[in-house]
Write a protein that holds these residues in place. Structure first.
Motif, PDB file in Angstrom:
ATOM      1  N   UNK A  14      -2.405  79.817 -11.027  1.00 57.08           N
ATOM      2  CA  UNK A  14      -2.241  80.506  -9.742  1.00 57.08           C
ATOM      3  C   UNK A  14      -0.767  80.888  -9.524  1.00 57.08           C
ATOM      4  N   UNK A  15       0.144  80.022  -9.928  1.00 58.57           N
ATOM      5  CA  UNK A  15       1.573  80.360  -9.848  1.00 58.57           C
ATOM      6  C   UNK A  15       1.877  81.554 -10.755  1.00 58.57           C
ATOM      7  N   UNK A  16       1.331  81.540 -11.962  1.00 61.79           N
ATOM      8  CA  UNK A  16       1.518  82.642 -12.910  1.00 61.79           C
ATOM      9  C   UNK A  16       0.960  83.942 -12.339  1.00 61.79           C
ATOM     10  N   UNK A  17      -0.238  83.916 -11.797  1.00 63.69           N
ATOM     11  CA  UNK A  17      -0.841  85.126 -11.227  1.00 63.69           C
ATOM     12  C   UNK A  17      -0.086  85.608  -9.992  1.00 63.69           C
ATOM     13  N   UNK A  18       0.452  84.680  -9.207  1.00 64.35           N
ATOM     14  CA  UNK A  18       1.254  85.066  -8.042  1.00 64.35           C
ATOM     15  C   UNK A  18       2.528  85.772  -8.487  1.00 64.35           C
ATOM     16  N   UNK A  19       3.185  85.250  -9.504  1.00 62.48           N
ATOM     17  CA  UNK A  19       4.390  85.909 -10.026  1.00 62.48           C
ATOM     18  C   UNK A  19       4.070  87.310 -10.537  1.00 62.48           C
ATOM     19  N   UNK A  20       2.969  87.456 -11.244  1.00 62.03           N
ATOM     20  CA  UNK A  20       2.588  88.781 -11.741  1.00 62.03           C
ATOM     21  C   UNK A  20       2.243  89.733 -10.599  1.00 62.03           C
ATOM     22  N   UNK A  21       1.576  89.232  -9.585  1.00 56.83           N
ATOM     23  CA  UNK A  21       1.233  90.073  -8.438  1.00 56.83           C
ATOM     24  C   UNK A  21       2.494  90.516  -7.710  1.00 56.83           C
ATOM     25  N   UNK A  22       3.442  89.607  -7.533  1.00 59.83           N
ATOM     26  CA  UNK A  22       4.705  89.981  -6.893  1.00 59.83           C
ATOM     27  C   UNK A  22       5.456  91.020  -7.730  1.00 59.83           C
ATOM     28  N   UNK A  23       5.420  90.874  -9.038  1.00 59.30           N
ATOM     29  CA  UNK A  23       6.044  91.858  -9.920  1.00 59.30           C
ATOM     30  C   UNK A  23       5.378  93.216  -9.819  1.00 59.30           C
ATOM     31  N   UNK A  24       4.051  93.240  -9.732  1.00 59.89           N
ATOM     32  CA  UNK A  24       3.333  94.503  -9.574  1.00 59.89           C
ATOM     33  C   UNK A  24       3.659  95.152  -8.239  1.00 59.89           C
ATOM     34  N   UNK A  25       3.700  94.381  -7.179  1.00 57.94           N
ATOM     35  CA  UNK A  25       4.042  94.925  -5.863  1.00 57.94           C
ATOM     36  C   UNK A  25       5.458  95.493  -5.875  1.00 57.94           C
ATOM     37  N   UNK A  26       6.379  94.787  -6.481  1.00 54.22           N
ATOM     38  CA  UNK A  26       7.765  95.261  -6.576  1.00 54.22           C
ATOM     39  C   UNK A  26       7.841  96.578  -7.355  1.00 54.22           C
ATOM     40  N   UNK A  27       7.153  96.618  -8.515  1.00 46.87           N
ATOM     41  CA  UNK A  27       7.164  97.841  -9.327  1.00 46.87           C
ATOM     42  C   UNK A  27       6.521  99.000  -8.571  1.00 46.87           C
ATOM     43  N   UNK A  28       5.483  98.713  -7.828  1.00 38.10           N
ATOM     44  CA  UNK A  28       4.800  99.756  -7.057  1.00 38.10           C
ATOM     45  C   UNK A  28       5.712 100.295  -5.963  1.00 38.10           C
ATOM     46  N   UNK A  29       6.415  99.399  -5.277  1.00 39.76           N
ATOM     47  CA  UNK A  29       7.331  99.819  -4.212  1.00 39.76           C
ATOM     48  C   UNK A  29       8.504 100.622  -4.758  1.00 39.76           C
ATOM     49  N   UNK A  30       8.983 100.284  -5.939  1.00 43.68           N
ATOM     50  CA  UNK A  30      10.107 100.997  -6.536  1.00 43.68           C
ATOM     51  C   UNK A  30       9.684 102.316  -7.158  1.00 43.68           C
ATOM     52  N   UNK A  31       8.372 102.590  -7.222  1.00 45.24           N
ATOM     53  CA  UNK A  31       7.906 103.856  -7.776  1.00 45.24           C
ATOM     54  C   UNK A  31       7.793 103.858  -9.283  1.00 45.24           C
ATOM     55  N   UNK A  32       7.731 102.691  -9.915  1.00 43.79           N
ATOM     56  CA  UNK A  32       7.641 102.617 -11.371  1.00 43.79           C
ATOM     57  C   UNK A  32       6.296 103.107 -11.883  1.00 43.79           C
ATOM     58  N   UNK A  33       5.285 103.122 -11.013  1.00 45.67           N
ATOM     59  CA  UNK A  33       3.957 103.549 -11.436  1.00 45.67           C
ATOM     60  C   UNK A  33       3.713 105.038 -11.148  1.00 45.67           C
ATOM     61  N   UNK A  34       4.662 105.692 -10.549  1.00 39.25           N
ATOM     62  CA  UNK A  34       4.519 107.134 -10.253  1.00 39.25           C
ATOM     63  C   UNK A  34       4.896 107.938 -11.484  1.00 39.25           C
ATOM     64  N   UNK A  35       4.077 108.905 -11.818  1.00 35.81           N
ATOM     65  CA  UNK A  35       4.344 109.773 -12.958  1.00 35.81           C
ATOM     66  C   UNK A  35       4.252 111.204 -12.495  1.00 35.81           C
ATOM     67  N   UNK A  36       5.294 111.972 -12.753  1.00 40.25           N
ATOM     68  CA  UNK A  36       5.335 113.357 -12.262  1.00 40.25           C
ATOM     69  C   UNK A  36       4.988 114.317 -13.361  1.00 40.25           C
TER      70      UNK A  36
END
Length: 125
Positions: A103-125
Motif C-alpha cells: 500500500x505504501x508502494x502504490x501510494x508513492x506511485x499514485x502520488x508520482x502519477x498525480x505529480x506527472x499529470x499536474x506537470x503536464x508530462x502526459x500531454x502530447x501535442x
C-alpha cells in the motif's frame, strides 16, 4: 585432462546448437525473402515508423524531452505491474506487513502519477 574436456562437452554442444539456431533464425528469413521475391524495398517500406522522425539525420539533433518522460513513466508503471502480480498471488501467506508495504508502494506511485499529470508530462501535442 581428458575428463575436464569431457565435462565441458555438453556446454560446448549447447552453445554450438544455440549459435546455429540463432544464425538460422536471423539469416534464413532474409535469404528466403530474397529467393521468393518478397524483398522489394521502396520509399514507403524504408520510411520511419514508431519513432516519428527520420532515422538518418544528424545524430546531434535534440530529442523532445517528452519522449523520455513517457518512456520513464511507462517503465515505472510496467514495474508496478511486475511487482503487483507476484504479491497478489502470495498475499494470503505473507501477512499484514506485506499488505502495508504494498500500500505504501502504490501510494508513492499514485502520488508520482498525480505529480506527472499536474506537470503536464502526459500531454502530447
Amino acid at each position: 585432462m581428458a575428463s575436464v574436456a569431457a565435462d565441458y562437452l555438453p556446454i560446448l554442444l549447447f552453445l554450438a546448437v544455440a549459435l546455429a539456431l540463432s544464425v538460422a533464425f536471423v539469416f534464413a528469413p532474409m535469404a528466403i525473402s530474397r529467393v521468393t521475391g518478397a524483398h522489394q524495398p521502396n520509399p514507403e517500406k524504408l520510411s520511419e515508423y514508431e519513432c516519428g522522425f527520420p532515422a538518418f539525420e544528424d545524430s546531434r539533433d535534440q530529442f523532445d524531452v517528452r519522449f523520455y518522460l513517457v518512456a520513464i513513466l511507462f517503465i515505472i508503471f510496467d514495474l508496478e505491474a511486475a511487482f503487483l502480480f507476484p504479491w497478489a498471488v502470495t498475499l494470503m501467506g505473507t501477512g499484514w506487513a506485506s499488505w502495508i508495504a504494498m500500500m505504501i508502494f502504490l501510494t508513492e506511485l499514485t502520488l508520482g502519477l498525480v505529480y506527472a499529470w499536474q506537470k503536464g508530462a502526459l500531454e502530447w501535442e
